[in-house]
Design a protein around this motif. Structure first.
Motif, mmCIF file in Angstrom:
data_model
loop_
_atom_site.group_PDB
_atom_site.id
_atom_site.type_symbol
_atom_site.label_atom_id
_atom_site.label_comp_id
_atom_site.label_asym_id
_atom_site.label_seq_id
_atom_site.Cartn_x
_atom_site.Cartn_y
_atom_site.Cartn_z
ATOM 1 N N TYR A 75 0.902 -1.168 -0.128
ATOM 2 C CA TYR A 75 0.205 -0.259 -0.198
ATOM 3 C C TYR A 75 0.827 1.487 -0.198
ATOM 4 N N TRP A 119 2.231 1.717 -3.218
ATOM 5 C CA TRP A 119 1.329 2.191 -4.300
ATOM 6 C C TRP A 119 1.130 3.613 -4.344
ATOM 7 N N ARG A 120 0.881 4.161 -2.985
ATOM 8 C CA ARG A 120 0.701 5.578 -2.613
ATOM 9 C C ARG A 120 1.892 6.310 -3.094
ATOM 10 N N THR A 166 3.939 5.692 -5.715
ATOM 11 C CA THR A 166 3.745 5.964 -7.267
ATOM 12 C C THR A 166 2.695 6.720 -7.530
ATOM 13 N N GLN A 167 1.465 6.525 -6.805
ATOM 14 C CA GLN A 167 0.530 7.441 -7.158
ATOM 15 C C GLN A 167 0.964 8.786 -7.074
ATOM 16 N N TRP A 168 1.528 9.386 -5.865
ATOM 17 C CA TRP A 168 1.632 10.588 -5.688
ATOM 18 C C TRP A 168 2.876 11.207 -6.678
ATOM 19 N N ASP A 211 3.166 10.126 -9.705
ATOM 20 C CA ASP A 211 2.469 10.097 -10.945
ATOM 21 C C ASP A 211 1.905 11.724 -10.991
ATOM 22 N N ARG A 212 1.151 12.144 -9.783
ATOM 23 C CA ARG A 212 0.550 13.317 -9.657
ATOM 24 C C ARG A 212 1.583 14.494 -9.652
ATOM 25 N N SER A 218 3.110 17.120 -3.940
ATOM 26 C CA SER A 218 2.888 15.764 -4.479
ATOM 27 C C SER A 218 4.369 15.034 -4.324
ATOM 28 N N SER A 246 4.972 11.767 -2.179
ATOM 29 C CA SER A 246 5.673 10.582 -2.661
ATOM 30 C C SER A 246 6.639 10.108 -1.785
ATOM 31 N N TYR A 294 5.637 8.258 1.368
ATOM 32 C CA TYR A 294 5.188 6.971 1.417
ATOM 33 C C TYR A 294 6.202 6.323 1.094
#
Length: 92
Positions: free
Chosen positions: A34, A37-38, A40-42, A44-45, A61, A65, A68
């Motif tokens: 988790y 994943w977070r 990576t998500q941040w 990308d943002r 962001s 990132s 996390y």
């Protein structure tokens, strides 16, 4: 008869602890996944914000990132020793 009941109770207790160990190990993996994943998500943002030329959004962001990513590393390090623990039992 009394010994059989005692043995069955002990066996049930052992089975519950085995199941609990399995669940805890899976939860440790889920936690690490988790956080990754977070991160990576941040990340990308952050890239999207840089493309849109929004430096404030990109900075926030990027910090999220990084946070996390560090949480994922810390969790992995903390759980590494615990994942090698296993209950060794002999089946009767």
């Amino acid at each position: 008869q009394v010994y059989r009941v005692h043995w069955l109770r002990a066996k049930a207790l052992q089975d519950r602890w085995k199941e609990e160990m399995t669940l805890v190990q899976l939860e440790m993996d889920w936690t690490c996944n988790y956080f990754s994943w977070r991160a990576t998500q941040w990340g990308d943002r952050m890239r999207e914000s840089l493309e849109k030329r929004l430096p404030g959004h990109a900075c926030y962001s990027g910090r999220q990132s990084q946070m996390y990513s560090l949480l994922a590393q810390d969790a992995q390090a903390a759980f590494q020793d615990l994942q090698s623990v296993s209950i060794e039992t002999g089946d009767e």
